[in-house]
Write a protein that holds these residues in place. Sequence first.
Motif, PDB file in Angstrom:
ATOM      1  N   GLU A  68      64.056  58.102  26.160  1.00  0.00           N
ATOM      2  CA  GLU A  68      63.231  58.017  27.366  1.00  0.00           C
ATOM      3  C   GLU A  68      64.029  58.476  28.586  1.00  0.00           C
ATOM      4  O   GLU A  68      63.515  59.240  29.423  1.00  0.00           O
ATOM      5  CB  GLU A  68      62.713  56.586  27.579  1.00  0.00           C
ATOM      6  CG  GLU A  68      61.695  56.125  26.549  1.00  0.00           C
ATOM      7  CD  GLU A  68      62.308  55.680  25.219  1.00  0.00           C
ATOM      8  OE1 GLU A  68      63.553  55.484  25.149  1.00  0.00           O
ATOM      9  OE2 GLU A  68      61.540  55.550  24.240  1.00  0.00           O
ATOM     10  N   GLU A  71      64.432  62.249  28.370  1.00  0.00           N
ATOM     11  CA  GLU A  71      63.222  62.966  28.760  1.00  0.00           C
ATOM     12  C   GLU A  71      63.057  62.991  30.277  1.00  0.00           C
ATOM     13  O   GLU A  71      62.667  64.017  30.839  1.00  0.00           O
ATOM     14  CB  GLU A  71      62.000  62.360  28.071  1.00  0.00           C
ATOM     15  CG  GLU A  71      61.983  62.651  26.583  1.00  0.00           C
ATOM     16  CD  GLU A  71      60.922  61.892  25.811  1.00  0.00           C
ATOM     17  OE1 GLU A  71      59.973  61.353  26.434  1.00  0.00           O
ATOM     18  OE2 GLU A  71      61.049  61.827  24.578  1.00  0.00           O
ATOM     19  N   LEU A  72      63.355  61.894  30.958  1.00  0.00           N
ATOM     20  CA  LEU A  72      63.285  61.872  32.422  1.00  0.00           C
ATOM     21  C   LEU A  72      64.307  62.831  33.033  1.00  0.00           C
ATOM     22  O   LEU A  72      64.007  63.543  33.989  1.00  0.00           O
ATOM     23  CB  LEU A  72      63.511  60.452  32.955  1.00  0.00           C
ATOM     24  CG  LEU A  72      62.370  59.468  32.738  1.00  0.00           C
ATOM     25  CD1 LEU A  72      62.792  58.054  33.146  1.00  0.00           C
ATOM     26  CD2 LEU A  72      61.122  59.899  33.489  1.00  0.00           C
ATOM     27  N   GLU A  75      63.062  66.398  32.429  1.00  0.00           N
ATOM     28  CA  GLU A  75      61.954  66.689  33.353  1.00  0.00           C
ATOM     29  C   GLU A  75      62.485  67.073  34.721  1.00  0.00           C
ATOM     30  O   GLU A  75      62.043  68.058  35.317  1.00  0.00           O
ATOM     31  CB  GLU A  75      61.020  65.483  33.467  1.00  0.00           C
ATOM     32  CG  GLU A  75      60.144  65.267  32.262  1.00  0.00           C
ATOM     33  CD  GLU A  75      59.322  63.983  32.326  1.00  0.00           C
ATOM     34  OE1 GLU A  75      59.331  63.289  33.385  1.00  0.00           O
ATOM     35  OE2 GLU A  75      58.665  63.660  31.330  1.00  0.00           O
ATOM     36  N   GLN A  76      63.445  66.303  35.237  1.00  0.00           N
ATOM     37  CA  GLN A  76      64.003  66.588  36.562  1.00  0.00           C
ATOM     38  C   GLN A  76      64.781  67.903  36.573  1.00  0.00           C
ATOM     39  O   GLN A  76      64.684  68.679  37.514  1.00  0.00           O
ATOM     40  CB  GLN A  76      64.893  65.432  37.036  1.00  0.00           C
ATOM     41  CG  GLN A  76      65.282  65.529  38.478  1.00  0.00           C
ATOM     42  CD  GLN A  76      64.067  65.620  39.401  1.00  0.00           C
ATOM     43  OE1 GLN A  76      63.173  64.814  39.350  1.00  0.00           O
ATOM     44  NE2 GLN A  76      64.044  66.643  40.234  1.00  0.00           N
ATOM     45  N   ARG A  93      56.393  67.650  39.901  1.00  0.00           N
ATOM     46  CA  ARG A  93      56.605  66.843  38.713  1.00  0.00           C
ATOM     47  C   ARG A  93      56.208  67.658  37.486  1.00  0.00           C
ATOM     48  O   ARG A  93      55.280  68.455  37.533  1.00  0.00           O
ATOM     49  CB  ARG A  93      55.752  65.579  38.795  1.00  0.00           C
ATOM     50  CG  ARG A  93      56.044  64.587  37.717  1.00  0.00           C
ATOM     51  CD  ARG A  93      55.481  63.215  38.081  1.00  0.00           C
ATOM     52  NE  ARG A  93      55.887  62.252  37.088  1.00  0.00           N
ATOM     53  CZ  ARG A  93      55.244  62.031  35.958  1.00  0.00           C
ATOM     54  NH1 ARG A  93      54.159  62.703  35.672  1.00  0.00           N
ATOM     55  NH2 ARG A  93      55.675  61.133  35.096  1.00  0.00           N
ATOM     56  N   LYS A  95      55.608  66.830  33.326  1.00  0.00           N
ATOM     57  CA  LYS A  95      55.549  65.803  32.299  1.00  0.00           C
ATOM     58  C   LYS A  95      55.792  66.420  30.934  1.00  0.00           C
ATOM     59  O   LYS A  95      55.144  67.391  30.551  1.00  0.00           O
ATOM     60  CB  LYS A  95      54.183  65.103  32.326  1.00  0.00           C
ATOM     61  CG  LYS A  95      54.051  63.991  31.328  1.00  0.00           C
ATOM     62  CD  LYS A  95      54.942  62.822  31.666  1.00  0.00           C
ATOM     63  CE  LYS A  95      54.739  61.704  30.672  1.00  0.00           C
ATOM     64  NZ  LYS A  95      55.939  60.962  30.416  1.00  0.00           N
ATOM     65  N   ASP A  97      55.560  65.753  27.041  1.00  0.00           N
ATOM     66  CA  ASP A  97      54.895  64.866  26.082  1.00  0.00           C
ATOM     67  C   ASP A  97      55.205  65.288  24.655  1.00  0.00           C
ATOM     68  O   ASP A  97      55.612  66.415  24.403  1.00  0.00           O
ATOM     69  CB  ASP A  97      53.375  64.922  26.268  1.00  0.00           C
ATOM     70  CG  ASP A  97      52.923  64.231  27.533  1.00  0.00           C
ATOM     71  OD1 ASP A  97      53.569  63.262  27.941  1.00  0.00           O
ATOM     72  OD2 ASP A  97      51.913  64.679  28.112  1.00  0.00           O
TER      73      ASP A  97
END
Length: 171
Positions: A68, A71-72, A75-76, A93, A95, A97
């Motif tokens: 998790e 993934e964050l 993403e950034q 942003r 996302k 998935d």
Amino acid sequence: MIFRLTKKVQKQLSLKELVRKETGVNKNFFTEWNVNIIILKNIEYLMLTEGKTLFTIIEPVSDTKTKEEFELLVEQLFVNILNELIESKKIDRLKIDNCIYAKTENNYIRRAQIDLQHEAEELIDRNENLFNVNRMPLGKELRYPVEYFIEEISNILLKDGRVFVEDVLNN
């Protein structure tokens, strides 16, 4: 999105098992990334290489310990890179998935990462930005990864930002 992890990254993220997912030579843009941890001048870096263009992000390893958190972080990183490369559109942003964590394939991407690591070492010696690994011709066509990446992103933007990604779980 498929993340192909080396054993170092698997251990860093405390993942017990990785799936075996064969994709072959033809890869869809932005759907598959090889992830490795490399050491440059005694500092650990996360190396993410996009499967089609060989575009590579090299970032100091953070305290990322779970998928998790990974993934964050990704993403950034993607938002930052896309905002730097695309002037006409700003992304706040992104996302990610349906991530699949798979074993690396013994293929040209892993060999390219070895070349990129050597180039990154030279860039550090010359006090240059690690982003410049993307300005070295790679792949079968000897293309510059940054130019190829921008070309592929532009194709997506021409389609109103929509991209078809096949269901990788059913292939």
